[in-house]
Write a protein that holds these residues in place. Structure first.
Motif, short mmCIF file in Angstrom:
data_model
loop_
_atom_site.label_atom_id
_atom_site.label_comp_id
_atom_site.label_asym_id
_atom_site.label_seq_id
_atom_site.Cartn_x
_atom_site.Cartn_y
_atom_site.Cartn_z
N PRO A 613 104.63 -68.44 32.67
CA PRO A 613 105.73 -67.91 33.49
C PRO A 613 106.61 -68.98 34.12
O PRO A 613 107.83 -68.83 34.17
CB PRO A 613 104.99 -67.08 34.54
N ILE A 614 106.02 -70.08 34.59
CA ILE A 614 106.81 -71.11 35.25
C ILE A 614 107.76 -71.78 34.26
O ILE A 614 108.88 -72.17 34.62
CB ILE A 614 105.91 -72.18 35.93
N ALA A 615 107.36 -71.90 33.00
CA ALA A 615 108.24 -72.47 31.99
C ALA A 615 109.35 -71.50 31.63
O ALA A 615 110.53 -71.86 31.60
CB ALA A 615 107.43 -72.84 30.75
N LEU A 616 108.97 -70.24 31.38
CA LEU A 616 109.96 -69.27 30.96
C LEU A 616 110.93 -68.93 32.09
O LEU A 616 112.07 -68.51 31.84
CB LEU A 616 109.27 -67.99 30.45
N TYR A 617 110.50 -69.14 33.33
CA TYR A 617 111.39 -68.88 34.47
C TYR A 617 112.67 -69.70 34.33
O TYR A 617 113.77 -69.21 34.62
CB TYR A 617 110.68 -69.23 35.78
N TYR A 618 112.53 -70.94 33.89
CA TYR A 618 113.71 -71.80 33.75
C TYR A 618 114.28 -71.78 32.33
O TYR A 618 115.45 -72.09 32.14
CB TYR A 618 113.33 -73.25 34.10
N MET A 619 113.48 -71.39 31.34
CA MET A 619 113.89 -71.53 29.93
C MET A 619 114.40 -70.24 29.29
O MET A 619 114.99 -70.29 28.21
CB MET A 619 112.71 -72.03 29.10
N GLN A 692 118.92 -78.86 33.48
CA GLN A 692 120.02 -78.37 34.30
C GLN A 692 119.60 -77.12 35.08
O GLN A 692 119.92 -76.96 36.26
CB GLN A 692 121.23 -78.06 33.43
N SER A 693 118.87 -76.23 34.42
CA SER A 693 118.41 -75.00 35.04
C SER A 693 117.46 -75.29 36.21
O SER A 693 117.53 -74.64 37.26
CB SER A 693 117.70 -74.12 34.01
N MET A 694 116.61 -76.29 36.06
CA MET A 694 115.64 -76.63 37.10
C MET A 694 116.30 -77.39 38.26
O MET A 694 116.01 -77.13 39.43
CB MET A 694 114.51 -77.47 36.51
N SER A 695 117.19 -78.30 37.93
CA SER A 695 117.77 -79.16 38.96
C SER A 695 118.91 -78.49 39.71
O SER A 695 119.13 -78.78 40.89
CB SER A 695 118.26 -80.47 38.35
N GLU A 696 119.66 -77.60 39.06
CA GLU A 696 120.78 -76.93 39.70
C GLU A 696 120.52 -75.43 39.85
O GLU A 696 120.06 -74.97 40.87
CB GLU A 696 122.07 -77.18 38.90
N SER A 697 120.81 -74.69 38.82
CA SER A 697 120.59 -73.24 38.80
C SER A 697 120.65 -72.77 37.36
O SER A 697 121.15 -73.49 36.48
CB SER A 697 121.65 -72.51 39.63
#
Length: 745
Positions: A613-619, A692-697
């Motif tokens: 889940p933590i990976a797919l949250y951002y991916m 980019q998804s992890m560092s910004e949004s």
């Protein structure tokens, strides 16, 4: 310690398989009931505190249907499901509304604390279950109006600014909506965003478990996301340890006993097998497989190129005739169609081969099914083109004959029903031809697995009928993944594994008792994780935390069997070199070996990369998922389809006239091209977006500024060498099929 043959008796294995299937599907249905009960509600009205209606339920439902006519998931995505070029409309609306509301709060507030006010306003659940009304303040109503205006301008192409934005999104320039349709489409986007930013009743997480990542409204990973990610990794490691230990301890014994009691056959059994009329009739299926495969790849090249040129292919104005949403729809649909056709045709070919029996009117049934499938492909594609190009105005007509907008099941409901009837016909044709083979007691259990998979292929597609024109999207997603995951990825693979094992027994390469044990054991492991592993697609689709818990747990177990690929690859090599006549099957065996490799890399490594889940949250919805999709869908199921097709062509054509040079080019070009496509382009694109998804949004990783940046353009262009190598393999395969069938036997 007992060896596998005494511990895993056939009777015991069947009991375990039946019990595990009953428990798995019962749990899946129970959790489906939870989704029905806890899906984000579609309000009867969204209105201000003064009673002014902003959106009605009819607006939202009509908006969902209008979204479907534009291509739905093939033009951007909702809740992360769909295409990768245009934005995720949920995240895009959420960010724009939050930005507009923050500005309004700053203008009207007397003191600081704007961010807290914004978060509290957006996340507070004002849905009244008794009236079905969502109540909002005037500030938010104004923010919604500003956000809506952006989408109305985009979909009506109101100015040069929005014409350029449509080009960047690969929208068709000349196909626009009127203002009323654009407003209703906005209502649907608002609802999907409302679900993503509004807390569940009496909870502090949103309906989509705080997805997407949006710091403005406090959407960050929850404790459950982290907890179940850790648990999934621990289960994966434990499962790997257990299965490798057992497999290694039993492998030598299994390999020693795998040889038939009378030794490896001295001759190719097909040499003395009569090719029946119905078997000959399957040849046209394989012609069509080659044609659909070629068409799918050409459409894939066009679709990928739209990411950098927007409106054409090296200056050719293809967008005027084939918009991005059309080419991507056809590209994804053809992937399923040609692979499924190869497998269905193989079933029709090998059933009389295994039983030695040709039922009455079997050839007529095979021919009738062929033309029905051809009509389904042509009819559904025509409906999709007409819908996207604006020729189907009536929303009900679009649902039945146009574009449903749901990835991989885009075809209109009429064509879905027609295909389901065709699948039932296929089930009947295969079973009636296979029935006499049950006289062979050694094959009976193995054939029962074939029958179980065959019937499941026919029936599971009916899951696609469980939603209607205005069904809540959370419920649609639940049933859609029954079709995509369980039908395409699940029972088809069980069917192929069982059919190949039966053929190996018939060929005199494998002992029936060993084949039976291993096939049932493999099915238990595969479906044991695979059935409930379906839920890992639904983490952020408006589902409760229980879906995440079960999905994360069992999707980790799906990967476990793939770690013993090395043992299987070694055994494949041993099987291939037992007798001289086996050179006739060199290339089918090579493609089966490629399936093992891509099962490990595409389905295993790339799959688990996005499963926690933590990976797919951002991916979710980034090119990292496209990377997994290409490597798994073609690498596993496509390679398997080609291998089965070549096996069938062994009896339909003169193998002495096969052009092995073309097959060598095909094999290596497809594998090397796919590897280049994934490792040089899709994987780096996805990882860069993930950063980019992890560092910004999340919205920034899908924004036009990011997608049209120099780095992303370079990574898209890096796909060209792999595409070219892959295309060489496709053309070589098509030419091989043509030459093999026209050569006189």
């Amino acid at each position: 310690m007992q060896n596998y043959s005494t511990f895993f008796t056939v009777k015991r294995l069947w009991i375990v398989l039946i019990v595990s299937l009953v428990l798995s599907f019962s749990t899946l249905l129970y959790l489906g009931g939870q989704i029905y009960q806890k899906a984000p509600p579609i309000p009867s009205a969204v209105q201000t505190t003064d009673g002014v209606v902003v959106y009605s339920k009819q607006d939202i439902e009509d908006g969902q249907n209008i979204w479907q006519t534009t291509g739905g998931m093939q033009q951007g995505s909702i809740w992360g499901h769909g295409s990768y070029l245009a934005p995720d409309w949920t995240a895009d609306w959420l960010h724009r509304e939050a930005t507009a509301l923050l500005k309004n709060i700053k203008l009207s507030a007397v003191e600081d604390g704007y961010q807290i006010t914004l978060k509290n306003t957006m996340r507070k659940n004002t849905y009244d279950a008794s009236t079905g009304v969502v109540t909002i303040g005037q500030n938010r109503a104004d923010a919604i109006a500003q956000t809506e205006q952006h989408f109305v301008d985009l979909y009506t192409s109101s100015s040069q600014k929005y014409k350029q934005l449509r080009k960047d999104y690969a929208f068709p320039i000349k196909i626009v909506l009127n203002k009323e349709k654009a407003r209703k489409l906005s209502a649907f986007f608002f609802w999907s965003s409302w679900a993503a930013s509004t807390n569940r009743p009496n909870d502090d997480i949103t309906y989509t478990s705080n997805w997407p990542h949006e710091p403005l409204v406090g959407n960050t990973p929850t404790a459950s996301v982290l907890l179940w990610s850790i648990i999934s990794v621990i289960l994966l490691l434990a499962g790997i340890g257990g299965i490798v230990w057992y497999y290694a301890s039993q492998f030598d014994k299994w390999r020693q006993e795998s040889e038939p009691e009378k030794g490896i056959a001295k001759a190719d059994f097909i040499e003395n097998t009569k090719v029946t009329p119905s078997m000959k009739a399957t040849a046209k299926y394989f012609w069509v497989v080659a044609a659909l495969f070629l068409m799918q790849v050409l459409l894939g090249i066009i679709t990928a190129h739209y990411a950098v040129e927007g409106q054409g292919l090296y200056g050719l104005p293809l967008m005027e005739y084939l918009p991005y949403s059309v080419t991507r729809t056809w590209h994804t649909q053809l992937a399923v169609f040609w692979i499924a056709t190869a497998w269905l045709a193989t079933g029709l070919y090998v059933a009389p081969l295994i039983s030695g029996h040709e039922p009455k009117f079997q050839r007529f049934g095979v021919n009738f099914l062929f033309f029905s499938l051809l009509l389904i492909v042509v009819g559904s594609f025509a409906g999709q083109w007409l819908a996207i190009n604006g020729f189907i105005e009536d929303l009900s007509l679009n649902f039945w004959f146009g574009h449903q907008g749901y990835e991989y099941v885009d075809l209109g409901r009429f064509w879905q029903i027609y295909l389901f009837i065709g699948l039932l016909l296929w089930v009947g044709l295969l079973l009636r031809a296979l029935l006499p083979a049950f006289k062979d007691k050694n094959l009976k259990s193995l054939l029962f697995v074939v029958v179980l998979a065959t019937v499941s292929i026919g029936l599971l597609y009916a899951a696609g009928f469980m939603w209607g024109k205005n069904t809540n999207l959370s419920i649609v997603e639940y049933w859609r993944w029954w079709v995509v995951h369980l039908w395409v990825e699940g029972v088809f693979e069980v069917f192929a594994t069982a059919i190949i094992s039966v053929l190996f027994v018939r060929m005199g390469l494998l002992r029936a008792s060993v084949a039976t044990t291993m096939v049932i054991f493999t099915t238990i492991i595969f479906l044991g994780g695979g059935v409930l592993g379906t839920l890992h697609h639904l983490y952020w689709s408006g589902t409760p935390i229980s879906i995440m818990a079960v999905g994360a747990t069992f999707s980790a177990l799906e990967v476990v069997p793939l770690v013993v690929i090395g043992f299987e690859a070694y055994n494949h090599k041993k099987l291939e070199h037992q007798a001289d006549w086996q050179t006739n099957y060199h290339w089918p065996f090579m493609f089966f070996s490629a399936v093992l490799f891509w099962n490990l890399v595409g389905a295993g490594l790339f799959g688990f990369l996005i499963n926690p889940p933590i990976a797919l949250y951002y991916m979710q919805g980034l090119n990292i998922t496209a990377n997994h999709g290409h490597a798994a869908l073609f690498g596993v199921y496509g390679m398997l389809g080609i291998g089965l097709m070549l096996y069938s062509m062994r009896g339909l054509t003169d193998i002495k006239k096969w052009n092995n040079k073309l097959l060598k080019i095909t094999f290596w070009s497809l594998n090397i091209g796919l590897a280049m496509m994934t490792f040089l382009s899709l994987l780096p694109q996805g990882l860069w977006q993930t950063y980019q998804s992890m560092s910004e949004s999340y919205v920034s990783a899908r924004s036009v500024e990011f997608m049209q940046s120099d780095i992303m353009h370079a990574l898209v262009w890096a796909r060209v060498p792999g595409d070219m190598v892959f295309a060489v393999g496709v053309f070589a395969f098509t030419w091989f099929v043509f030459k093999a069938f026209i050569a006189k036997k």
